[in-house]
Design an enzyme around this catalytic site. Sequence first.
Site, PDB file in Angstrom:
ATOM      1  N   GLY A   2       0.145  -4.369   3.852  1.00 32.52           N
ATOM      2  CA  GLY A   2       0.960  -5.479   3.573  1.00 32.52           C
ATOM      3  C   GLY A   2       1.407  -5.980   5.076  1.00 32.52           C
ATOM      4  N   ALA A  38       4.193  -5.223   6.688  1.00 33.28           N
ATOM      5  CA  ALA A  38       4.680  -4.034   7.318  1.00 33.28           C
ATOM      6  C   ALA A  38       3.378  -2.886   7.848  1.00 33.28           C
ATOM      7  CB  ALA A  38       5.625  -3.352   6.602  1.00 33.28           C
ATOM      8  N   GLY A  39       2.775  -2.595   6.874  1.00 33.10           N
ATOM      9  CA  GLY A  39       1.567  -1.513   7.292  1.00 33.10           C
ATOM     10  C   GLY A  39       0.562  -2.342   8.129  1.00 33.10           C
ATOM     11  N   ARG A  81      21.557 -14.464  -3.359  1.00 36.64           N
ATOM     12  CA  ARG A  81      20.906 -14.319  -4.839  1.00 36.64           C
ATOM     13  C   ARG A  81      21.732 -13.527  -5.895  1.00 36.64           C
ATOM     14  NH1 ARG A  81      14.933 -13.069  -2.253  1.00 36.64           N
ATOM     15  NH2 ARG A  81      14.544 -14.984  -1.724  1.00 36.64           N
ATOM     16  N   ARG A 135      19.618  -8.247  -0.119  1.00 38.06           N
ATOM     17  CA  ARG A 135      18.641  -8.832   0.676  1.00 38.06           C
ATOM     18  C   ARG A 135      18.714 -10.546   0.831  1.00 38.06           C
ATOM     19  NH1 ARG A 135      13.815 -11.444   1.000  1.00 38.06           N
ATOM     20  NH2 ARG A 135      12.927 -10.730  -1.002  1.00 38.06           N
ATOM     21  N   LEU A 154      10.394 -10.320   4.782  1.00 37.47           N
ATOM     22  CA  LEU A 154       9.203 -10.625   5.799  1.00 37.47           C
ATOM     23  C   LEU A 154       9.602 -10.397   7.298  1.00 37.47           C
ATOM     24  CD1 LEU A 154       7.648 -13.923   4.447  1.00 37.47           C
ATOM     25  CD2 LEU A 154       7.323 -11.710   3.622  1.00 37.47           C
TER      26      LEU A 154
HETATM   27  C1  LIG Z   1       6.749 -13.784  -5.524  1.00 38.64           C
HETATM   28  C2  LIG Z   1       7.355 -13.247  -4.464  1.00 38.64           C
HETATM   29  C3  LIG Z   1       7.761 -13.964  -3.220  1.00 38.64           C
HETATM   30  C4  LIG Z   1       8.603 -13.419  -2.137  1.00 38.64           C
HETATM   31  N1  LIG Z   1       8.857 -14.365  -1.041  1.00 38.64           N
HETATM   32  C5  LIG Z   1       9.408 -13.894  -0.019  1.00 38.64           C
HETATM   33  C6  LIG Z   1       9.593 -14.780   1.055  1.00 38.64           C
HETATM   34  O1  LIG Z   1       9.394 -16.196   0.959  1.00 38.64           O
HETATM   35  N2  LIG Z   1      10.321 -14.419   2.084  1.00 38.64           N
HETATM   36  C7  LIG Z   1      10.493 -12.993   2.174  1.00 38.64           C
HETATM   37  O2  LIG Z   1      11.154 -12.638   3.499  1.00 38.64           O
HETATM   38  N3  LIG Z   1      10.272 -12.192   1.256  1.00 38.64           N
HETATM   39  C8  LIG Z   1       9.761 -12.567   0.297  1.00 38.64           C
HETATM   40  N4  LIG Z   1       9.384 -11.688  -0.716  1.00 38.64           N
HETATM   41  C9  LIG Z   1       9.505 -10.277  -0.393  1.00 38.64           C
HETATM   42  C10 LIG Z   1       8.346  -9.904   0.396  1.00 38.64           C
HETATM   43  O3  LIG Z   1       7.250 -10.512   0.018  1.00 38.64           O
HETATM   44  C11 LIG Z   1       8.058  -8.349   0.319  1.00 38.64           C
HETATM   45  O4  LIG Z   1       9.364  -7.617   0.355  1.00 38.64           O
HETATM   46  C12 LIG Z   1       7.078  -7.861   1.453  1.00 38.64           C
HETATM   47  O5  LIG Z   1       5.964  -8.339   1.396  1.00 38.64           O
HETATM   48  C13 LIG Z   1       6.767  -6.292   1.324  1.00 38.64           C
HETATM   49  O6  LIG Z   1       5.891  -6.108   2.287  1.00 38.64           O
HETATM   50  P1  LIG Z   1       5.499  -4.531   2.493  1.00 38.64           P
HETATM   51  O7  LIG Z   1       4.384  -4.638   3.695  1.00 38.64           O
HETATM   52  O8  LIG Z   1       6.633  -3.644   2.851  1.00 38.64           O
HETATM   53  O9  LIG Z   1       4.715  -4.085   1.394  1.00 38.64           O
HETATM   54  P2  LIG Z   1       3.566  -4.824   0.553  1.00 38.64           P
HETATM   55  O10 LIG Z   1       3.125  -6.138   0.886  1.00 38.64           O
HETATM   56  O11 LIG Z   1       3.893  -4.696  -1.261  1.00 38.64           O
HETATM   57  O12 LIG Z   1       2.380  -3.939   0.642  1.00 38.64           O
HETATM   58  C14 LIG Z   1       2.312  -2.558   0.151  1.00 38.64           C
HETATM   59  C15 LIG Z   1       0.854  -2.023   0.609  1.00 38.64           C
HETATM   60  O13 LIG Z   1       0.989  -0.530   0.226  1.00 38.64           O
HETATM   61  C16 LIG Z   1      -0.287  -0.349  -0.282  1.00 38.64           C
HETATM   62  N5  LIG Z   1      -0.299   0.660  -1.261  1.00 38.64           N
HETATM   63  C17 LIG Z   1       0.864   1.016  -2.100  1.00 38.64           C
HETATM   64  N6  LIG Z   1       1.022   2.178  -2.564  1.00 38.64           N
HETATM   65  C18 LIG Z   1      -0.107   2.881  -2.091  1.00 38.64           C
HETATM   66  C19 LIG Z   1      -0.716   4.070  -2.267  1.00 38.64           C
HETATM   67  N7  LIG Z   1      -0.200   4.930  -3.105  1.00 38.64           N
HETATM   68  N8  LIG Z   1      -1.840   4.452  -1.258  1.00 38.64           N
HETATM   69  C20 LIG Z   1      -2.546   3.457  -0.586  1.00 38.64           C
HETATM   70  N9  LIG Z   1      -1.930   2.213  -0.532  1.00 38.64           N
HETATM   71  C21 LIG Z   1      -0.712   1.925  -1.274  1.00 38.64           C
HETATM   72  C22 LIG Z   1      -0.852  -1.541  -0.997  1.00 38.64           C
HETATM   73  O14 LIG Z   1      -2.312  -1.632  -1.191  1.00 38.64           O
HETATM   74  C23 LIG Z   1      -0.341  -2.523   0.120  1.00 38.64           C
HETATM   75  O15 LIG Z   1      -1.235  -2.824   0.867  1.00 38.64           O
HETATM   76  C24 LIG Z   1       8.826 -12.255  -2.051  1.00 38.64           C
HETATM   77  C25 LIG Z   1       8.417 -11.305  -2.936  1.00 38.64           C
HETATM   78  C26 LIG Z   1       7.808 -11.934  -3.968  1.00 38.64           C
HETATM   79  C27 LIG Z   1       7.610 -10.740  -5.385  1.00 38.64           C
END
Ligand SMILES: Cc1cc2nc3c(=O)[nH]c(=O)nc-3n(C[C@H](O)[C@H](O)[C@H](O)COP(=O)(O)OP(=O)(O)OC[C@H]3O[C@@H](n4cnc5c(N)ncnc54)[C@H](O)[C@@H]3O)c2cc1C
Length: 660
Positions: free
Chosen positions: A44, A46-47, A339, A455, A461
């Site tokens: 995602g 972060a990763g 929120r 949050r 993001l």
């Molecule tokens: C509908 C929606 C809209 C949003 N809109 C906004 C916005 O406009 N602005 C904002 O700031 N935030 C928004 N958010 C929140 C934001 O999108 C998320 O908090 C953020 O994208 C999380 O990013 P991340 O990289 O931490 O995790 P994620 O994007 O959830 O990525 C997780 C990654 O980990 C991998 N993974 C998970 N478990 C495993 C495992 N056991 N083994 C291997 N891989 C694994 C997945 O494949 C994926 O690649 C929104 C959230 C939602 C639900």
Amino acid sequence: MAKVLDSKIPAGPVPEKWKEYKAHQRLVNPKNKLKLDVIVVGTGLAGASAAASLAEMGFNVYNFCIQDSPRRAHSIAAQGGINAAKNYQNDGDSVYRLFYDTVKGGDYRAREANVYRLAEVSNNIIDQCVAQGVPFAREYGGMLANRSFGGAQVSRTFYAKGQTGQQLLLGAYSSLSKEVQRGKVKLFTRYEMEDVVIVDGRARGIIAKNLVTGKLERFSANAVVIATGGYGNTYFLSTNAMGCNCTAAVQCFRKGAMMANPSYVQIHPTCIPVHGDKQSKLTLMSESLRNDGRIWVPKKLEDAKALQAGTKQGYEIPEEDRDYYLERRYPAFGNLVPRDVASRAAKERCDKGFGVNNTGLAVFLDFSESIQRLGIDEIRQRYGNLFDMYEEITDVNPGEKACTKNGVDYYYPMMIFPAIHYTMGGVWVDYELQTTIPGLFAIGECNFSDHGANRLGASALMQGLADGYFVLPYTIQNYLADQAIWPRLSTDLPEFAATEKAVEAEIDRLMNIKGKRSVDSIHKELGHIMWEHVGMGRTKEGLEEGLKLLKALRKEFDTNLFIPGSKEGLNVELDKAIHLRDFILMGQLVAYDALHREESCGGHFREEHQTEEGEAKRDDEHFFYVGCWEYQGDDTKAPELIKEPLEYEAIKVQTRNYKN
Ligand SMILES: Cc1cc2nc3c(=O)[nH]c(=O)nc-3n(C[C@H](O)[C@H](O)[C@H](O)COP(=O)(O)OP(=O)(O)OC[C@H]3O[C@@H](n4cnc5c(N)ncnc54)[C@H](O)[C@@H]3O)c2cc1C
């Protein structure tokens, strides 16, 4: 003696801490970087940003995700935007103000030093993404455009229509792809991390399941970073993607990483209401809509009753009979309160009988005023894809005129209701984003670090990309600096074999339960328990009852689960069962934390602790700390609480006020 957590917050004034840290941290020289391997789990925002940055710096990166492409990570769903303190609008923004708004938005339960750093690097993120070609919306003259999100009185949210996450992820993915091409990142798609391998007290690798072949594989590295997202799907129905899970984080918890503030769960005020018991997912309507949409319910109960019975339509209720309750209760922030505040206000109106759909569990989000003020073209330009999405799901077009009365045009309003959306709690990390297991780092939504008890919109993001592009690439070096002397660890070590054997045994246990209930039916029940007893309004009795029900549900899972097929090859039901096992444990953690926290703050609302006006009532004297939970060796044992006291020096801790 009580355990003490070292948050490693650098000394010095808050605004200087990050600069000081960077000036004095240990670095890894370029030659040594080539010898060091880092596992990054998650692609995602972060990763992907972390994997690309670490590889660009010279480290060898192994990057894992469960989807068939890094671009399908849940981050792609983010709609509304990303915050940064650029002050392009000249409306008084600054790093301090973003820092202040974030701490206040989190109800004074975040770590000050982390939040300041987040605000400080926010501007770099925008520059980085623009350089990657992210197509942020622009003003006519070419400047990047901004809009407002909740909890702020400035416009600091950068956006790309309602697809900001997708565009940012494409940017991060292009950087990642460059490193894949260079051979610095080795990508493992459709692999799921099942466990972390600990050698001599340090994280030295992972056991991952190839989701296509079903085979377990071993991977070793000098450090492991998890970027695996949040645990919102514990509640079954949420706005999260169906694949979102907390297995990696919970498995790290079982191995000694602490889980912090799990009760801080965000319920988003503007989602499409539940419309039946066959749903498996809820849809978010972005908070950005609250820039121009006005939230209301009828002033008169008889109008609400008629709406619920379907004998009246929202557009038939004239202006003077509408209660814009957020504007009424919170004049200073109006529809742009944070929120948690907006969600509770919607619940309060619905609890009093003013809900507007057939279940009585919805409020209106109405664009009539803004369409008349700005024109439909302008509104469509801002929210077109969100309007389309709403129409596709509900068959109602919020941009379509319904009637004109006394010279006023009324448009069809959206119906919205709060839903589980984001998790502020997560794996405990110190200032360096390192967990309580040396060599194991957690970034993005899966850690607890920056948002306190609530949050603010568009800050997830920001945090994910701050962690991945600008924080971890520095702090991980402080850990890796002396690691180059160690030879690359063999995956034949007994620790790898033992961990793999334990994962295999656990998979066999699940396959052999051979009960009668599908994974989804148990997950649905979990979601129901969580929403009813550990949801928007929590009480001591409700939480105790919830914990009892969760205990019984675990037993049901352990004795009556049915997984079709075999563990060989692709078995989606098996994968879901593994996730569910961990959602149940996570649900218990949320409940334990919510039960012990005898106060209301941010997204955690204990009904016993509210003001006369129904606002959250904090207890700073007794709960001004991060609640960290430690595993006690068995899923059935209650976890132990360890407190990390909060210390504020740059911001005065006070009661949140969005009224004036
Ligand atoms: C509908 C929606 C809209 C949003 N809109 C906004 C916005 O406009 N602005 C904002 O700031 N935030 C928004 N958010 C929140 C934001 O999108 C998320 O908090 C953020 O994208 C999380 O990013 P991340 O990289 O931490 O995790 P994620 O994007 O959830 O990525 C997780 C990654 O980990 C991998 N993974 C998970 N478990 C495993 C495992 N056991 N083994 C291997 N891989 C694994 C997945 O494949 C994926 O690649 C929104 C959230 C939602 C639900």
